[in-house]
Motif scaffolding. Structure first.
Motif, PDB file in Angstrom:
ATOM      1  N   ALA A  95       0.890  -1.116   0.355  1.00  0.00           N
ATOM      2  CA  ALA A  95      -0.068   0.260   0.205  1.00  0.00           C
ATOM      3  C   ALA A  95       0.664   1.114  -0.137  1.00  0.00           C
ATOM      4  O   ALA A  95       0.650   2.154  -1.302  1.00  0.00           O
ATOM      5  CB  ALA A  95      -0.653   0.161   1.238  1.00  0.00           C
ATOM      6  N   VAL A 108      -8.592   2.031  -0.975  1.00  0.00           N
ATOM      7  CA  VAL A 108      -7.432   0.445  -0.334  1.00  0.00           C
ATOM      8  C   VAL A 108      -7.879   0.788   1.353  1.00  0.00           C
ATOM      9  O   VAL A 108      -8.210   0.493   1.604  1.00  0.00           O
ATOM     10  CB  VAL A 108      -5.772   1.544  -0.302  1.00  0.00           C
ATOM     11  CG1 VAL A 108      -5.363   0.335   0.173  1.00  0.00           C
ATOM     12  CG2 VAL A 108      -5.104   1.525  -2.006  1.00  0.00           C
ATOM     13  N   LEU A 110      -6.379  -2.563   4.073  1.00  0.00           N
ATOM     14  CA  LEU A 110      -5.376  -3.754   4.047  1.00  0.00           C
ATOM     15  C   LEU A 110      -5.772  -4.798   4.699  1.00  0.00           C
ATOM     16  O   LEU A 110      -7.099  -4.737   5.813  1.00  0.00           O
ATOM     17  CB  LEU A 110      -4.713  -3.156   4.571  1.00  0.00           C
ATOM     18  CG  LEU A 110      -3.945  -1.662   4.378  1.00  0.00           C
ATOM     19  CD1 LEU A 110      -2.967  -1.261   5.665  1.00  0.00           C
ATOM     20  CD2 LEU A 110      -3.570  -1.937   2.606  1.00  0.00           C
TER      21      LEU A 110
END
Length: 199
Positions: A95, A108, A110
């Motif tokens: 990232a 995004v 994770l």
């Protein structure tokens, strides 16, 4: 002269074989799901250092070029991979590379607990439930393995799998025969229908 010709032919055959096998794996267990929203899952690779290594940098680029929408507004990119050394998780390193080096400013997520491909798939499932299309980006054999695992764990979600842009003709050309050999080893435990079938 004859020996050189034979070596050249053998080299060309090996390169062609590696290219073909990687192409085939990139198109196995994927369909043509429609819809607007998509998730691109980028699988991490062992990364004990403090920044993304060569393999993870390539996987990030393959993941980002897999985004379909022109503005990427309906796409979430999921970086998946836990800690494999003493530093940050693979997901975080990927990232960071996507944002700071490639300038990616899209959505995004994770997933930073996984240490195996099976765990990658298990742990990203909650992030896939509300999207229309799912792409898994990695080296083609590894991505196929993850698609097979998603098919085993959640066949309903596997129906949404579409190709990622992780295969391009000529990319990694010299090492593709080695990637093909490694892929055959990696995929040896998949069932025949998972290695050759379609959704």
């Amino acid at each position: 002269m004859r020996r050189r010709t034979g070596l050249a032919i053998a080299g060309a055959v090996a390169l062609g074989w590696g290219e073909w096998l990687n192409w085939r794996w990139s198109r196995t267990l994927v369909g043509h799901s429609g819809g607007v929203s998509e998730a691109v899952v980028v699988l991490g690779y062992r990364n004990p250092q403090a920044t993304a290594n060569l393999v993870n940098r390539w996987r990030v680029r393959a993941g980002l070029r897999s985004i379909s929408a022109a503005d990427g507004r309906d796409t979430r990119v999921i970086f998946s991979g836990g800690v494999t050394g003493t530093g940050a998780a693979e997901a975080q390193l990927m990232a960071d590379y996507a944002k700071s080096v490639l300038g990616f400013d899209g959505t995004v997520f994770l997933e930073d607990r996984s240490t195996t491909t099976w765990e990658n798939v298990t742990n990203v499932i909650p992030l896939l439930k509300d999207v229309d299309r799912i792409k898994i980006a990695s080296q083609p054999a590894h991505a196929l393995k993850a698609r097979a695992y998603l098919r085993r764990q959640r066949p309903d979600l596997a129906e949404r799998l579409v190709p990622a842009d992780d295969y391009r003709p000529g990319e990694w050309l010299i090492v593709k025969p080695l990637l093909a050999l490694h892929g055959l080893w990696t995929l040896r435990r998949l069932r025949h229908d998972e290695r050759k079938g379609s959704l």
